[in-house]
Design a protein around this motif. Structure first.
Motif, PDB file in Angstrom:
ATOM      1  N   LYS A 185      28.941   1.798  16.398  1.00  0.00           N
ATOM      2  CA  LYS A 185      28.932   3.125  17.012  1.00  0.00           C
ATOM      3  C   LYS A 185      29.500   3.076  18.420  1.00  0.00           C
ATOM      4  CE  LYS A 185      25.986   7.039  18.020  1.00  0.00           C
ATOM      5  NZ  LYS A 185      24.655   7.609  17.993  1.00  0.00           N
ATOM      6  N   ASP A 186      29.154   2.033  19.166  1.00  0.00           N
ATOM      7  CA  ASP A 186      29.641   1.894  20.527  1.00  0.00           C
ATOM      8  C   ASP A 186      31.167   1.726  20.552  1.00  0.00           C
ATOM      9  OD1 ASP A 186      29.378   1.662  23.325  1.00  0.00           O
ATOM     10  OD2 ASP A 186      29.489  -0.518  23.151  1.00  0.00           O
ATOM     11  N   ILE A 187      31.702   0.916  19.649  1.00  0.00           N
ATOM     12  CA  ILE A 187      33.154   0.712  19.580  1.00  0.00           C
ATOM     13  C   ILE A 187      33.857   2.005  19.202  1.00  0.00           C
ATOM     14  CG2 ILE A 187      34.990  -0.441  18.277  1.00  0.00           C
ATOM     15  CD1 ILE A 187      33.142  -2.896  18.142  1.00  0.00           C
ATOM     16  N   LYS A 188      33.336   2.707  18.195  1.00  0.00           N
ATOM     17  CA  LYS A 188      33.966   3.951  17.763  1.00  0.00           C
ATOM     18  C   LYS A 188      33.936   5.004  18.867  1.00  0.00           C
ATOM     19  CE  LYS A 188      31.551   4.560  14.043  1.00  0.00           C
ATOM     20  NZ  LYS A 188      31.034   5.097  12.775  1.00  0.00           N
ATOM     21  N   ASP A 245      21.593  -3.939  14.813  1.00  0.00           N
ATOM     22  CA  ASP A 245      22.380  -4.262  15.999  1.00  0.00           C
ATOM     23  C   ASP A 245      23.871  -4.106  15.728  1.00  0.00           C
ATOM     24  OD1 ASP A 245      20.076  -4.834  17.356  1.00  0.00           O
ATOM     25  OD2 ASP A 245      20.286  -7.009  17.225  1.00  0.00           O
ATOM     26  N   PHE A 246      24.300  -4.502  14.535  1.00  0.00           N
ATOM     27  CA  PHE A 246      25.708  -4.393  14.170  1.00  0.00           C
ATOM     28  C   PHE A 246      26.105  -2.917  14.049  1.00  0.00           C
ATOM     29  CE2 PHE A 246      29.206  -6.225  11.268  1.00  0.00           C
ATOM     30  CZ  PHE A 246      29.923  -6.677  12.345  1.00  0.00           C
ATOM     31  N   LYS A 247      25.194  -2.074  13.562  1.00  0.00           N
ATOM     32  CA  LYS A 247      25.469  -0.638  13.484  1.00  0.00           C
ATOM     33  C   LYS A 247      25.584  -0.029  14.881  1.00  0.00           C
ATOM     34  CE  LYS A 247      23.380   0.297   9.004  1.00  0.00           C
ATOM     35  NZ  LYS A 247      22.335   1.012   8.273  1.00  0.00           N
ATOM     36  N   GLY A 303      35.626   5.411  11.796  1.00  0.00           N
ATOM     37  CA  GLY A 303      35.357   4.117  11.191  1.00  0.00           C
ATOM     38  C   GLY A 303      34.071   4.175  10.405  1.00  0.00           C
ATOM     39  N   SER A 304      33.698   3.022   9.859  1.00  0.00           N
ATOM     40  CA  SER A 304      32.476   2.967   9.070  1.00  0.00           C
ATOM     41  C   SER A 304      31.877   1.573   9.136  1.00  0.00           C
ATOM     42  CB  SER A 304      32.762   3.342   7.613  1.00  0.00           C
ATOM     43  OG  SER A 304      33.620   2.395   7.024  1.00  0.00           O
ATOM     44  N   PHE A 305      30.671   1.472   8.609  1.00  0.00           N
ATOM     45  CA  PHE A 305      29.966   0.195   8.509  1.00  0.00           C
ATOM     46  C   PHE A 305      29.600   0.000   7.050  1.00  0.00           C
ATOM     47  CE2 PHE A 305      26.065  -2.243   8.281  1.00  0.00           C
ATOM     48  CZ  PHE A 305      26.414  -3.354   9.025  1.00  0.00           C
ATOM     49  N   LYS A 306      30.220  -0.996   6.398  1.00  0.00           N
ATOM     50  CA  LYS A 306      29.951  -1.275   4.987  1.00  0.00           C
ATOM     51  C   LYS A 306      29.921  -2.772   4.760  1.00  0.00           C
ATOM     52  CE  LYS A 306      32.444   2.693   3.132  1.00  0.00           C
ATOM     53  NZ  LYS A 306      33.591   3.102   2.330  1.00  0.00           N
ATOM     54  N   ASP A 307      29.010  -3.230   3.939  1.00  0.00           N
ATOM     55  CA  ASP A 307      28.953  -4.633   3.501  1.00  0.00           C
ATOM     56  C   ASP A 307      29.006  -5.605   4.674  1.00  0.00           C
ATOM     57  OD1 ASP A 307      28.950  -3.676   0.868  1.00  0.00           O
ATOM     58  OD2 ASP A 307      31.140  -3.702   0.787  1.00  0.00           O
ATOM     59  N   ASP A 308      28.228  -5.349   5.710  1.00  0.00           N
ATOM     60  CA  ASP A 308      28.186  -6.185   6.914  1.00  0.00           C
ATOM     61  C   ASP A 308      29.554  -6.331   7.567  1.00  0.00           C
ATOM     62  OD1 ASP A 308      25.461  -6.557   6.726  1.00  0.00           O
ATOM     63  OD2 ASP A 308      25.661  -8.342   5.478  1.00  0.00           O
ATOM     64  N   ARG A 309      30.348  -5.286   7.523  1.00  0.00           N
ATOM     65  CA  ARG A 309      31.653  -5.233   8.185  1.00  0.00           C
ATOM     66  C   ARG A 309      31.773  -3.920   8.934  1.00  0.00           C
ATOM     67  NH1 ARG A 309      35.971  -6.848   3.502  1.00  0.00           N
ATOM     68  NH2 ARG A 309      35.257  -8.964   3.177  1.00  0.00           N
ATOM     69  N   ILE A 310      32.465  -3.968  10.063  1.00  0.00           N
ATOM     70  CA  ILE A 310      32.819  -2.746  10.778  1.00  0.00           C
ATOM     71  C   ILE A 310      34.285  -2.483  10.460  1.00  0.00           C
ATOM     72  CG2 ILE A 310      33.150  -1.650  13.019  1.00  0.00           C
ATOM     73  CD1 ILE A 310      30.935  -3.429  14.113  1.00  0.00           C
TER      74      ILE A 310
END
Length: 108
Positions: free
Chosen positions: A65-68, A59-61, A75-82
């Motif tokens: 993607k929606d924000i980007k 869901d966070f991914k 941007g990226s998704f790493k270590d439970d961070r956007i």
């Protein structure tokens, strides 16, 4: 008698819901605690970091993607961070509030 028929007998008033008919953003789990929106500089470049989401990683991914896509930024998704390239705290906070999240601005 298969499983669907057994469930219909147990719960006759339940309506079947097709998962594919839902919007992509509507199935994201909304949490009680606010998502933290931070501003940082890495190697002299400004970035916006979102963290504190307690739902599923998938869901966070989807949210990342929606924000980007909405902001047309990288941007990226790493270590439970956007991690979003650039200082877009105000716009990101508005997007998240429109989706039903509570957001807390951290720092400057």
């Amino acid at each position: 008698m298969d499983l669907k028929d057994q469930l219909k007998n147990l719960f006759p008033e339940h309506l079947e819901e097709d998962i594919n008919d839902r919007e992509e953003g509507s199935n994201i789990w909304i949490q009680d605690e606010p998502i933290l929106c931070k501003y940082e500089k890495r190697k002299g470049k400004p970035i916006t970091v979102l963290e504190g989401y307690t739902g599923a990683t998938e869901d966070f991914k989807i949210l990342a993607k929606d924000i980007k896509t909405t902001l047309s930024v990288g941007g990226s998704f790493k270590d439970d961070r956007i991690i979003i390239q650039g200082d877009y705290r105000d716009k990101i906070m508005e997007i998240l509030k429109n989706k039903g999240f509570s957001v807390k601005r951290v720092g400057g």
